[in-house]
Structures are given as structure tokens and as C-alpha cells.
Design an enzyme around this catalytic site. Structure first.
Site, mmCIF file in Angstrom:
data_model
loop_
_atom_site.group_PDB
_atom_site.id
_atom_site.type_symbol
_atom_site.label_atom_id
_atom_site.label_comp_id
_atom_site.label_asym_id
_atom_site.label_seq_id
_atom_site.Cartn_x
_atom_site.Cartn_y
_atom_site.Cartn_z
ATOM 1 N N GLY A 1 3.012 2.112 10.765
ATOM 2 C CA GLY A 1 3.938 3.233 10.611
ATOM 3 C C GLY A 1 4.676 3.601 11.882
ATOM 4 N N GLU B 1 -6.386 4.465 8.160
ATOM 5 C CA GLU B 1 -6.198 5.906 7.919
ATOM 6 C C GLU B 1 -7.457 6.518 7.321
ATOM 7 O OE1 GLU B 1 -2.541 5.521 5.718
ATOM 8 O OE2 GLU B 1 -1.556 4.888 7.567
ATOM 9 N N GLU C 1 -4.909 -5.215 10.604
ATOM 10 C CA GLU C 1 -3.871 -4.210 10.813
ATOM 11 C C GLU C 1 -4.116 -3.505 12.141
ATOM 12 O OE1 GLU C 1 -1.983 -2.936 6.825
ATOM 13 O OE2 GLU C 1 -3.690 -1.646 7.210
ATOM 14 N N ASN D 1 0.872 -1.171 0.000
ATOM 15 C CA ASN D 1 0.000 0.000 0.000
ATOM 16 C C ASN D 1 0.908 1.220 0.000
ATOM 17 O OD1 ASN D 1 -1.699 2.108 0.660
ATOM 18 N ND2 ASN D 1 -2.031 1.448 2.784
ATOM 19 N N TRP D 2 0.944 1.909 -1.134
ATOM 20 C CA TRP D 2 1.868 3.039 -1.243
ATOM 21 C C TRP D 2 1.369 4.299 -0.555
ATOM 22 C CZ3 TRP D 2 3.991 2.998 -6.988
ATOM 23 C CH2 TRP D 2 4.915 1.941 -7.111
ATOM 24 N N LYS D 3 0.139 4.296 -0.077
ATOM 25 C CA LYS D 3 -0.425 5.498 0.547
ATOM 26 C C LYS D 3 -0.231 6.698 -0.394
ATOM 27 C CE LYS D 3 0.319 3.280 4.924
ATOM 28 N NZ LYS D 3 0.371 3.373 6.356
ATOM 29 N N HIS E 1 -9.166 1.036 5.131
ATOM 30 C CA HIS E 1 -7.868 1.192 5.811
ATOM 31 C C HIS E 1 -8.036 2.098 7.030
ATOM 32 C CE1 HIS E 1 -3.757 2.446 6.609
ATOM 33 N NE2 HIS E 1 -3.405 1.321 6.010
ATOM 34 N N SER F 1 3.930 -2.228 10.144
ATOM 35 C CA SER F 1 5.391 -2.267 10.290
ATOM 36 C C SER F 1 6.019 -3.588 9.846
ATOM 37 C CB SER F 1 5.803 -1.912 11.727
ATOM 38 O OG SER F 1 5.411 -0.582 12.035
ATOM 39 N N GLY G 1 3.064 -1.060 4.164
ATOM 40 C CA GLY G 1 3.050 0.354 3.806
ATOM 41 C C GLY G 1 4.450 0.830 3.452
ATOM 42 N N GLY G 2 5.107 1.449 4.429
ATOM 43 C CA GLY G 2 6.411 2.079 4.198
ATOM 44 C C GLY G 2 7.416 1.209 3.458
HETATM 45 P P1 PGA Z 1 3.256 0.270 7.542
HETATM 46 O O1 PGA Z 1 1.759 0.464 7.006
HETATM 47 O O2 PGA Z 1 3.774 -0.997 6.897
HETATM 48 O O3 PGA Z 1 3.990 1.488 7.071
HETATM 49 O O4 PGA Z 1 3.176 0.152 9.029
HETATM 50 C C1 PGA Z 1 0.905 -0.630 6.827
HETATM 51 C C2 PGA Z 1 -0.415 -0.156 6.285
HETATM 52 O O5 PGA Z 1 -0.870 0.930 6.675
HETATM 53 O O6 PGA Z 1 -1.050 -0.835 5.451
#
Ligand code: PGA
Length: 249
Positions: free
Chosen positions: A173, A97, A167, A9-11, A95, A213, A234-235
Site C-alpha cells: 500500500g 495487516e 509480502e 485481496n480486497w481488504k 496477512h 504495490s 491489494g489496491g
Molecule cells: P497492495 O496490497 O497491493 O495494495 O500493496 C497487497 C496486499 O496487502 O496483499
């Protein structure tokens, strides 16, 4: 046997040019990764570049959200037919967020999930508890409630086509990964809900991903848990070499 889904997930990161550059490096690194399904979800504005870059490979492209309507006066939303026409095959839904900053609720999660299915996209439906939920011993209750309100409205036929991502919000993050045992416990709780609502076969086949993470150095221990059927990253999915090493855990 559940085939793992390794999803990125590149956000809100990367331009189309950066997307093309990512796939140039990433493609050869996963050319032999037939053990899993790979999905990358870039921002909407990069869907076309991503789809072009994965032509002829087994890599799937997904959106990070999807409107519940087909079209209409919904400023800022992108619909299932638009995502499908761009060549994407998946959509992340709910998600944390989106739940935290954009008012996403279990009700809208269900509607978006139904829309994805209606337009032939595979929804990756996210659930997960916040830190205060966990600290007050409400983790399971939160997961059950998110499942019952956001997922259990699907028919059995619809349910068979989704992927779930667990998640924990406190692990996203933050560098704080859930231990494999914590993650597996949550996955078991979700799977128990699936069994109760949709039966044993559905519970045995549903893929439940872990997200929060995930990094190249913890992907292997997480994936060693039989309960964990893949990851949502994500990251660490922004770097082609790092994400390829997660995919090839
Ligand atoms: P993260 O994000 O790997 O940066 O913790 C995961 C996500 O939000 O899907």
C-alpha cells in the site's frame, strides 16, 4: 511447471452490490486466461455475492482470514466449514495487516492454516519482513523464523496443498514495489527453507507469490522472474480493468 496464481485481496472494501458490478466487468476480460489460477478474496459479507458472480467461470473465491476452530464461542471469527459452505475455495492466512493490527502470530498462522486444510480450503500463507527488519539486515532471518514457526509445523502432505505469499510489509500500500531482484532473492530464501524441510520436489512445486504495490505496469517485470509464481494484489485488485491486465500480464 508451476501454474501462476493471480490473487486479489480486497481488504475492507466493496459491498455485495459493488462485488457483483466488479465481476460483471471482470469476467469477460479473463474468460480466456487459462494460463493462471485467479483468486479473489472479498470481505466475508461478499462471499455469497462473489461466488454467485463467478458461477460457471474458472475464477476462485477466497476468504481473507479463517478461524482455527470449527465452531464455538469465538465472537467475530468465521470458520472453515462456513467459508466452504459459502462456496469459497481459498483463505488468506497471516496477512501482515492481521499480524500488525489484530495480534496474529506465527503460532496462530499455523493453526489457521491447518484449519483451512482440514476443511478443504487452499491457504495462501503470507510472510514478509518489516522495514526495520530489512534496514537492519534481518530480512532472511525474519523469513526463516516465520517459515519455521508458522509453516514448518505442517506435514509434507499438508504442505503440498498450500500457496505462500511473500509480502514485504514496507511495500504494501506504499507504492514502493520490491524490485524484481529483491523479490526473487526473498523467494529463493523461502524456497531454500522449503527444500531443507520438505525436500526438492516440494521446493520445485510450491507456488510463491509476490505481494506489495503490484500494479498493471509492474506485473510483467515481476512475473518475468522465474522465482515469482504469481502475485497477491491489494489496491490494484479493486478495479476490474486494472486487475484483469495484471492477470493477463
Ligand atoms: P497492495 O496490497 O497491493 O495494495 O500493496 C497487497 C496486499 O496487502 O496483499
Amino acid at each position: 511447471m508451476r501454474k501462476p496464481v493471480m490473487a486479489g485481496n480486497w481488504k475492507m472494501y466493496k459491498t455485495p452490490a459493488e462485488t457483483t458490478a466488479f465481476f460483471e466487468k471482470f469476467r469477460p476480460l479473463v474468460a480466456a486466461s487459462g494460463h493462471c489460477e485467479i483468486v479473489i478474496a472479498p470481505p466475508f459479507t461478499n462471499l455469497a455475492a462473489a461466488v454467485a458472480a463467478v458461477q460457471g467461470t474458472a475464477i476462485h473465491i477466497g476468504a481473507q482470514n479463517i478461524a482455527w476452530a470449527k465452531e464455538g464461542a469465538f465472537t467475530g471469527e468465521i470458520s472453515g466449514p462456513m467459508i466452504a459452505a459459502a462456496g469459497a475455495t481459498h483463505a488468506i492466512v497471516g496477512h501482515s495487516e492481521r499480524r500488525q493490527y489484530f495480534g496474529e502470530t506465527d503460532e496462530t498462522v499455523l493453526k489457521r492454516t491447518q484449519a483451512a486444510l482440514e476443511y478443504g480450503l487452499t491457504p495462501i500463507v503470507c510472510v514478509g519482513e518489516r522495514l526495520d527488519d530489512r534496514e537492519s539486515g534481518k530480512t532472511e532471518a525474519v523469513l526463516v523464523s516465520q517459515f519455521q514457526k508458522g509453516i514448518a509445523g505442517l506435514t509434507a502432505q499438508q504442505f503440498a496443498k498450500i500457496v505462500i505469499a511473500y509480502e514485504p510489509v514496507w511495500a504494501i500500500g506504499t507504492g514502493k514495489t520490491a524490485t524484481p531482484e529483491i523479490a526473487a532473492d526473498a523467494h529463493r530464501a523461502i524456497r531454500a527453507e522449503v527444500r531443507e524441510k520438505y525436500g526438492k520436489e516440494a521446493a520445485d512445486s510450491i507456488r510463491i507469490l509476490y505481494g506489495g504495490s503490484v500494479k498493471p505496469d509492474n506485473a510483467r517485470v515481476l512475473m518475468a522472474q522465474p522465482e515469482i509464481d504469481g502475485v497477491l494484489v491489494g489496491g490494484a485488485a479493486l478495479d476490474p480493468v486494472g486487475f484483469a491486465s495484471i492477470v493477463n500480464f
